[in-house]
Each structure stands twice: as C-alpha cells, then as structure tokens.
Design a protein around this motif. Structure first.
Motif, PDB file in Angstrom:
ATOM      1  N   THR A   1      16.639  23.061  27.336  1.00 29.04           N
ATOM      2  CA  THR A   1      15.282  22.622  27.010  1.00 29.04           C
ATOM      3  C   THR A   1      15.149  22.422  25.507  1.00 29.04           C
ATOM      4  N   PHE A   2      14.527  21.318  25.124  1.00 23.04           N
ATOM      5  CA  PHE A   2      14.317  20.994  23.713  1.00 23.04           C
ATOM      6  C   PHE A   2      12.825  20.980  23.450  1.00 23.04           C
ATOM      7  N   ASP A   3      12.420  21.576  22.360  1.00 23.27           N
ATOM      8  CA  ASP A   3      10.988  21.708  22.132  1.00 23.27           C
ATOM      9  C   ASP A   3      10.701  21.841  20.655  1.00 23.27           C
ATOM     10  N   GLY A   4       9.452  21.699  20.302  1.00 25.60           N
ATOM     11  CA  GLY A   4       9.061  21.868  18.915  1.00 25.60           C
ATOM     12  C   GLY A   4       7.879  20.994  18.536  1.00 25.60           C
ATOM     13  N   ALA A   5       7.365  21.251  17.352  1.00 29.04           N
ATOM     14  CA  ALA A   5       6.158  20.562  16.903  1.00 29.04           C
ATOM     15  C   ALA A   5       6.450  19.175  16.349  1.00 29.04           C
ATOM     16  N   THR A   6       7.717  18.933  15.997  1.00 29.15           N
ATOM     17  CA  THR A   6       7.995  17.715  15.232  1.00 29.15           C
ATOM     18  C   THR A   6       8.926  16.724  15.924  1.00 29.15           C
ATOM     19  N   ARG A   7       9.403  17.036  17.107  1.00 29.79           N
ATOM     20  CA  ARG A   7      10.402  16.144  17.710  1.00 29.79           C
ATOM     21  C   ARG A   7       9.782  14.889  18.306  1.00 29.79           C
ATOM     22  N   ASP A   8       8.478  14.906  18.544  1.00 29.63           N
ATOM     23  CA  ASP A   8       7.779  13.722  19.041  1.00 29.63           C
ATOM     24  C   ASP A   8       6.565  13.485  18.144  1.00 29.63           C
ATOM     25  N   PRO A   9       6.376  12.233  17.682  1.00 26.67           N
ATOM     26  CA  PRO A   9       5.270  11.977  16.746  1.00 26.67           C
ATOM     27  C   PRO A   9       3.895  12.271  17.354  1.00 26.67           C
ATOM     28  N   ARG A  10       3.828  12.336  18.668  1.00 29.33           N
ATOM     29  CA  ARG A  10       2.527  12.592  19.297  1.00 29.33           C
ATOM     30  C   ARG A  10       2.119  14.059  19.212  1.00 29.33           C
ATOM     31  N   GLY A  11       3.048  14.905  18.748  1.00 29.65           N
ATOM     32  CA  GLY A  11       2.690  16.310  18.593  1.00 29.65           C
ATOM     33  C   GLY A  11       3.644  17.248  19.297  1.00 29.65           C
ATOM     34  N   TRP A  12       3.203  18.484  19.473  1.00 22.14           N
ATOM     35  CA  TRP A  12       4.036  19.519  20.082  1.00 22.14           C
ATOM     36  C   TRP A  12       4.528  19.035  21.454  1.00 22.14           C
ATOM     37  N   SER A  13       5.840  19.040  21.621  1.00 21.01           N
ATOM     38  CA  SER A  13       6.380  18.527  22.873  1.00 21.01           C
ATOM     39  C   SER A  13       7.537  19.374  23.351  1.00 21.01           C
TER      40      SER A  13
ATOM     41  N   LEU B   1      -2.455  16.432  28.982  1.00 23.24           N
ATOM     42  CA  LEU B   1      -1.295  17.302  28.810  1.00 23.24           C
ATOM     43  C   LEU B   1      -1.173  17.765  27.372  1.00 23.24           C
ATOM     44  N   PHE B   2      -1.111  19.056  27.180  1.00 28.37           N
ATOM     45  CA  PHE B   2      -0.783  19.587  25.871  1.00 28.37           C
ATOM     46  C   PHE B   2      -0.182  20.959  26.026  1.00 28.37           C
ATOM     47  N   PRO B   3       1.034  21.193  25.589  1.00 23.81           N
ATOM     48  CA  PRO B   3       1.870  20.202  24.902  1.00 23.81           C
ATOM     49  C   PRO B   3       2.409  19.146  25.866  1.00 23.81           C
TER      50      PRO B   3
ATOM     51  N   VAL C   1       2.598  33.332  25.432  1.00 23.93           N
ATOM     52  CA  VAL C   1       2.243  31.935  25.626  1.00 23.93           C
ATOM     53  C   VAL C   1       2.386  31.195  24.297  1.00 23.93           C
ATOM     54  N   LEU C   2       2.853  29.984  24.378  1.00 19.64           N
ATOM     55  CA  LEU C   2       3.005  29.156  23.181  1.00 19.64           C
ATOM     56  C   LEU C   2       1.691  29.051  22.419  1.00 19.64           C
ATOM     57  N   ASN C   3       1.776  29.290  21.119  1.00 16.77           N
ATOM     58  CA  ASN C   3       0.639  29.035  20.238  1.00 16.77           C
ATOM     59  C   ASN C   3       1.066  27.963  19.241  1.00 16.77           C
ATOM     60  N   PRO C   4       0.665  26.722  19.466  1.00 23.93           N
ATOM     61  CA  PRO C   4       1.158  25.608  18.655  1.00 23.93           C
ATOM     62  C   PRO C   4       0.829  25.755  17.171  1.00 23.93           C
ATOM     63  N   ASP C   5      -0.194  26.548  16.861  1.00 27.31           N
ATOM     64  CA  ASP C   5      -0.547  26.723  15.455  1.00 27.31           C
ATOM     65  C   ASP C   5       0.406  27.681  14.752  1.00 27.31           C
ATOM     66  N   LEU C   6       1.001  28.571  15.520  1.00 29.97           N
ATOM     67  CA  LEU C   6       1.880  29.570  14.923  1.00 29.97           C
ATOM     68  C   LEU C   6       3.357  29.252  15.123  1.00 29.97           C
ATOM     69  N   ASP C   7       3.669  28.559  16.222  1.00 28.31           N
ATOM     70  CA  ASP C   7       5.071  28.447  16.620  1.00 28.31           C
ATOM     71  C   ASP C   7       5.627  27.041  16.398  1.00 28.31           C
ATOM     72  N   HIS C   8       6.668  26.943  15.582  1.00 28.85           N
ATOM     73  CA  HIS C   8       7.336  25.661  15.395  1.00 28.85           C
ATOM     74  C   HIS C   8       8.188  25.299  16.600  1.00 28.85           C
TER      75      HIS C   8
ATOM     76  N   PRO D   1       0.368  21.860  30.797  1.00 28.04           N
ATOM     77  CA  PRO D   1       0.526  23.090  31.565  1.00 28.04           C
ATOM     78  C   PRO D   1       0.687  24.315  30.668  1.00 28.04           C
ATOM     79  N   LEU D   2       0.700  25.474  31.322  1.00 30.34           N
ATOM     80  CA  LEU D   2       0.871  26.732  30.610  1.00 30.34           C
ATOM     81  C   LEU D   2       2.341  26.861  30.189  1.00 30.34           C
ATOM     82  N   VAL D   3       2.592  26.899  28.897  1.00 32.71           N
ATOM     83  CA  VAL D   3       3.963  26.982  28.402  1.00 32.71           C
ATOM     84  C   VAL D   3       4.183  28.321  27.718  1.00 32.71           C
ATOM     85  N   SER D   4       5.248  29.015  28.123  1.00 32.32           N
ATOM     86  CA  SER D   4       5.489  30.326  27.515  1.00 32.32           C
ATOM     87  C   SER D   4       6.978  30.587  27.337  1.00 32.32           C
TER      88      SER D   4
END
Lengths: 223, 223
Positions: free
Chosen positions: B78-90, B5-7, A45-52, A7-10
DNA sequence: TAAATAGTGTCTATCAGACAATATCGT
DNA sequence: ACGATATTGTCTGATAGACACTATTTA
C-alpha cells in the motif's frame, strides 16, 4: 476544519516482544465505542493534519497511547471492506514492529490505555478483525525467520548466539506446545560469514558455565 | 448520494504478461485530469456502493476499462501520503496479476482507455508515483520466482518445461541486457517431485527437434 | 547426415542435520 | 572434580550448478 474521513482509514501495529519465555504481542483495550472494552491491536485513525503517511499514523499511535518509539516499522498487509467495521467502509494498514522487552515500559507508563502482553499464539478474541490481522503478522514474522532472517530487534542491545537461537525457536513455534529445536552447530555455521551482527570484543555473558561472547547488531541492519 | 471520498482511496494493478520475448506490463493512458495523457497503471478509485473490498475495486477497474478478468489478484503493498497525488491525501493499494498473452485481448478490445504493453524493466515516466509502484511489483515478482515459485499464469494453457524455464529467466532478469541462464538439468530436477503442474499424456509440442511433452497447471495451484 | 532442441545422467562443491568432542566457567 | 553451557569439529545425506551424453524430430 478537515473534511470527515470516508472511508475510515487507520493504521494498526502488531508489536512483538519476548516475555515469559515466549513470543508476545502488545494489546490495548478499547476505551471508546465501537467495541469498547474489547482488546485490540494498538492503532489510530489517520489524521491528515498530523500524519504525512500512514506509517506516521502508526508511530503517532504508539507514541501517544504507549509513550513508545520503535526503530523499525514494517508494512505487512492492508485489510479493507464494507463490513469489517460497524461504522462502515473501512481500511486498515497493518504494521509490524519488534522491540526488546527491556525497551518497553509501555505497560507501566501508559495511562491513556490499558495494555497487556498476550501470547502471540494464544490471544483470545479481539475487536473487529484484529485476530485475523494478528495472525497474518505472526505468520509473516515466522516466514521471515524461516527464510533465515534474524529478528535481532527482539533481543537486548547485547546478546549471545544462544539467545538469538532461542528467540528464533520461539518465533518459529506454531503454538505453545510445539517444540522447535534448532541445531546449535548448523545455526552458528549460518552466521560464520554473515554480517548482521558483530562481536563486542572482550565482553562476555557470564554464568555457571564457560563465558559466552556478546554480540550487537551491525550498523545498517534492518528487520 | 454517497459522501465525498477523503482521503482518496484507490486500487492499482500491475498486470504482467510475456510478449516480444520479455516480461511486459500493461499501461493505460490517463483520460482525465490530473496528469491527463500520462501513462499509469490501470486502476480505479474506490466506489463504496459497488465494491465490497479493494480487491473488488481492482477487478472492476480491469473489467470496466479493459474488458479483462484475471484469475488471481494479489496484494503487493500500500502506498499513501499527503503529497503523492495533487488532489490531496491519498492511498493506493497495489495489486499484481499474471496473464498469458493469449488471454489478453485488452489492447484490441479497449475503447475506454488507450493502453499499451511496456517492457517491465523499461517503462519510462509514469503518472503520480506509479513508476515506484511498478518497480515494487516487478521486484516482488522476481523475489517470488527466486524463492522457487513458478509464474505458471504467465504461460498459455499448455506449455513445455523449456517454456517455463524461459519465462522464469525473463522474470529473473533485472534489465534488458541481463542474461540470466538457468541450468536445464537443475531446473527440471526441482519439479521431479513438485505438483504445480501435470503432464498432458500423449500431447507434445512439435518442431524441428524431438517433441516436447506438454503440461498444464495442476488443480489448486495459486500464483 | 546435420541442426536443433528434448530429456537424462554424472561429478562435485556446498550445506543442513545429527551428534560428538573440547573449552571454560561457577560451585 | 562436577555440572552446565559455549564453542568447534566430524560425518553423512541431500541438493544445486556445471556439463556431458543420449533421444527424436525436421530439413
């Protein structure tokens, strides 16, 4: 190429400040569809390439759109659902930030988006469900001050005790007309043993009255 | 076919209950990769076709995996980030629920997942960042009770004042050894004018002592 | 009667609100 | 001196913690 977001995440930010004698919030006018032209909380909106993280998304939104950097950003609540955005299933994490007005040049600097300060209790219609988001952030801020937290980040670098009290009163108000008056003695007594701020020895705010001791935020203070 | 789904968006639930004389939390063993075999908070990935909201996702997780229905589900963080799940941004929204043990048949009923009750302050290693999630939920629960909210949903349908007090003490503890003792007089005085629960006239808990008045949750009570 | 727990009462330190008193400036 | 605001002090009612006392059951 990154995959399409679904979904759209922001991340959206309720940025509060003191202006015109009341608590205000920064709004940005949407520059693109959907809801182009509507006022909304600044966000991105979340940009996974820029945002950790989504907090990074929020900071990027403030930086890119408003040339703004805030010290503390706090997660308030997450809003989600299939119908809150016409583009489909969306999720938005709401953040809250406090800034002294003298550190916000946003209105002048921003050439990317049209922005304005709105009364935090009277901001009119907003895009999407942002009116609800803002009300939740506003309420969370009031509750914190009710629990005796001090919104010191709404104050300039140096400030007097009376200024803190005025700011607390503004945050505690529930509307424009409301007339919250805290007792001076009781208010000051609360900080006799607190360590949120410290006196700047020898520095005073002058005026047509007895000079007022200036204080600054203590090291390690959050919120 | 819905898009991928992504993220990765999911809802996880910290379900608390009282058992073995302490505050416990329900854990489910992961049945698939990644982290297969690890213990984790029960949760589910968002299914946009089934879920109108993430709270609905959380309820679906409890229903499908544990045959469980909870009255109140509250968003914690809410918990989020690029590294908390090995499948990717979650991104995962954490919810909190309270249930009296006598309404939880989960451990017996569940054939979908292996589940167990763990001490809320001593739960060992968990999958992903779920140990952190659980600690945040645990802390939020403690803070609420510190602010004089009553976790009545941890109690059976009818309960005595002493039982409420014991439950509050368990929630307030910070570890197994900790010995939080609330004062009986002060505790009861707080509810002299409160309306969170009401006496069930004529019903008493008996034992080798003076009978204790039974109470039940008042209509409209939340949390 | 003893043990156990329920339920109530009392004393005191602390704290918040109300408000008064004093201090120190600019004019 | 006067107006204005800072800063401090006092009085009082409400409340929380500590702790003692009474009540009512089973064994």
């Amino acid at each position: 190429m990154t995959p399409k977001l679904f979904p759209l995440v922001s991340a959206d930010v309720a940025l509060f400040s003191i202006g015109d004698g009341c608590l205000q919030v920064l709004l940005a006018q949407r520059g693109r569809e959907p809801q182009k032209g509507f006022w909304a909380l600044p966000g991105s909106v979340l940009n996974p390439d820029l945002d950790h993280s989504l907090e990074a998304t929020a900071r990027r939104a403030l930086r890119e759109k408003l040339s703004l950097d805030v010290p503390h950003l706090e997660q308030v609540k997450t809003f989600d659902g299939a119908t809150r955005d016409p583009r489909g299933w969306s999720l938005s994490v709401l953040y809250c930030a406090l800034l002294p007005r003298d550190q916000v040049q946003a209105v002048a600097v921003s050439r990317v988006e049209k922005v304005r300060w709105a009364d935090a209790d009277d901001f009119g219609d907003l895009a999407f469900d942002h009116a609800q988001l803002l009300q939740v952030a506003r309420c969370a801020l009031r509750e914190r001050v009710k629990r005796h937290a001090l919104p010191l980040h709404l104050l300039p670098h140096k400030f007097t005790l009376t200024q803190i009290q005025r700011v607390c009163e503004m945050v505690l108000r529930t509307g424009r007309q409301d007339d919250v008056q805290l007792d001076k003695g009781a208010f000051r007594r609360r900080f006799a043993h607190a360590s949120d701020f410290v006196a700047v020895e020898g520095e005073f705010e002058t005026g047509a009255q007895r000079p007022a001791q200036l204080y600054r935020i203590a090291a390690g203070f959050r919120f």
